[in-house]
Design an enzyme around this catalytic site. Structure first.
Site, PDB file in Angstrom:
ATOM      1  N   LYS A 140      39.656 -47.782  96.857  1.00 17.50           N
ATOM      2  CA  LYS A 140      39.296 -47.498  95.467  1.00 17.50           C
ATOM      3  C   LYS A 140      38.676 -46.107  95.367  1.00 17.50           C
ATOM      4  O   LYS A 140      37.703 -45.798  96.058  1.00 17.50           O
ATOM      5  CB  LYS A 140      38.314 -48.544  94.936  1.00 17.50           C
ATOM      6  CG  LYS A 140      38.921 -49.920  94.790  1.00 17.50           C
ATOM      7  CD  LYS A 140      37.922 -50.925  94.248  1.00 17.50           C
ATOM      8  CE  LYS A 140      37.809 -50.863  92.750  1.00 17.50           C
ATOM      9  NZ  LYS A 140      36.987 -51.977  92.206  1.00 17.50           N
ATOM     10  N   ILE A 141      39.265 -45.289  94.508  1.00 13.14           N
ATOM     11  CA  ILE A 141      38.795 -43.930  94.270  1.00 13.14           C
ATOM     12  C   ILE A 141      38.491 -43.787  92.778  1.00 13.14           C
ATOM     13  O   ILE A 141      39.366 -44.040  91.945  1.00 13.14           O
ATOM     14  CB  ILE A 141      39.846 -42.895  94.694  1.00 13.14           C
ATOM     15  CG1 ILE A 141      40.099 -42.990  96.208  1.00 13.14           C
ATOM     16  CG2 ILE A 141      39.421 -41.486  94.307  1.00 13.14           C
ATOM     17  CD1 ILE A 141      41.190 -42.056  96.711  1.00 13.14           C
TER      18      ILE A 141
END
Length: 376
Positions: A140-141
């Protein structure tokens, strides 16, 4: 009575659990959800892990063991979370295999402190990807403006990416572009693109919380604007999400994407995040029922999942709803609701909240480390 989750699947929507903890895994609860077909993926974030570590003793033996090896709080946390993510990924591996890599993913977030540091984000994404070592992992960015470069770099490196904290349609479009750029770079380098998967996590209920506050101020002012504002309460979030989906259809139908798809590229599905209802005056399954759209994912915390299984209805969004969404957003603008400002505030608040949770998580680990005693 029909199973509403099964009906969502029939309509082309996947359901992922927005929760992960050691107890959820060791108790067999997650395995049961997967076996019953209630969920086909898992998402996590710093807030979820902070609650899991701080509110139970499930992690204490490992904190003691790892501390006696001389690991600091951050290193202990990473070891704990990697173990949980691997275990969840292994539980979901049959789903991943059965769907040819279309589903069965577990998401792990980079340190939110790196949300505006693309180089640091990429370095940590690569390290976590290699350490977890599972093909059904998503990193997750945060979808901040600086984060877009990190998304492209990670995808180009062959890392599955869950772009998180997306609130505005503009940010979603930037995230989609970042994903496509990463795929194009892989092809230019002679690398395959058929096993790189991404979702764009578009946050929903928090938008209504913020916009409704502005509308209530208009209502309090009385007069004709008050009547218009009252009719728009609870509509902004779904309208915003539906507009994003309309853009998604344009992206996957574009010549640019079709060229990539011909080489095996996967579609970057929209994922509806923040689906729990914050306003008790609204239905507890509002943000599930109103966003039943093909080729999307809905992520549900356990209370929302239970509520939907109990009394949810899975009915497709009618075509006319997309024009209504445009009308709703235009009406908000006419009342002086600056959606650009709303979305910027939500993004900044989301990054800050996750950062506080991450810091609290490291603090919770550190507080328990003295219990470990000296290294023997």
């Amino acid at each position: 009575m029909s199973n509403p989750i099964a009906e969502l699947r029939r309509l082309g929507q996947a359901v992922w659990l927005d929760d992960l903890s050691r107890g959820l895994i060791t108790s067999g609860e997650l395995a049961g959800m997967v076996r019953r077909g209630e969920v086909t993926g898992v998402t996590s974030n710093p807030t979820i892990f902070e609650q899991a570590v701080a509110r139970s003793d499930d992690y204490l033996p490992d904190i003691i063991r790892l501390s006696r090896l001389g690991l600091g709080p951050g290193e202990v946390y990473e070891a704990l979370v990697v173990e949980d993510i691997r275990a969840a990924a292994d539980l979901l591996r049959p789903v991943y295999e059965a769907t040819g890599g279309a589903d069965g993913y577990v998401s792990l977030e980079v340190d939110p402190a790196l949300a505006y540091d693309p180089a640091g984000t990429v370095a940590q994404a690569v390290r976590l990807w290699r350490r977890v070592d599972r093909p059904n992992l998503m990193i997750k960015i945060p979808g901040t403006q600086p984060g877009m470069a990190a998304i492209t770099e990670a995808v180009a490196a062959g890392i599955n990416v869950n772009v998180t904290l997306l609130f505005s349609v503009d940010r979603y479009l930037a995230a989609a572009d970042a994903y496509l750029r990463g795929l194009e770079r892989r092809l230019a380098a002679g690398e395959p693109v058929d096993r790189v998967v991404s979702v764009a996590s578009f946050f929903v209920s928090r938008v209504d919380t913020k916009v409704d506050g502005r509308l209530q101020a208009v209502v309090a002012g009385g007069g004709e604007p008050a009547a218009r504002a009252g009719k728009l309460l609870g509509q902004a979030a779904v309208a915003n999400a539906r507009l994003a989906y309309r853009h998604y259809l344009g992206i996957v139908g574009s010549d640019r994407f079709r060229r990539l798809e011909a080489r095996g590229a996967r579609r970057q599905r929209l994922l509806w995040a923040s689906t729990s209802t914050k306003n008790p005056g609204y239905s507890d399954v509002k943000y599930v029922e109103e966003l039943v759209l093909p080729e999307t994912v809905t992520t549900l915390p356990r209370p929302t999942l239970r509520a939907f299984l109990d009394h949810g209805r899975a009915e497709p969004v009618p075509p006319a709803a997309f024009e209504e969404a445009v009308r709703v957003l235009a009406a908000l603008a006419e009342l002086g609701v600056d959606l650009g400002q709303v979305m910027a505030e939500l993004e900044a608040e989301g990054v800050a909240a996750f950062r506080r949770s991450f810091e609290a998580l490291i603090g919770a680990v550190a507080e328990r480390q003295p219990l470990a005693g000296p290294v023997s």
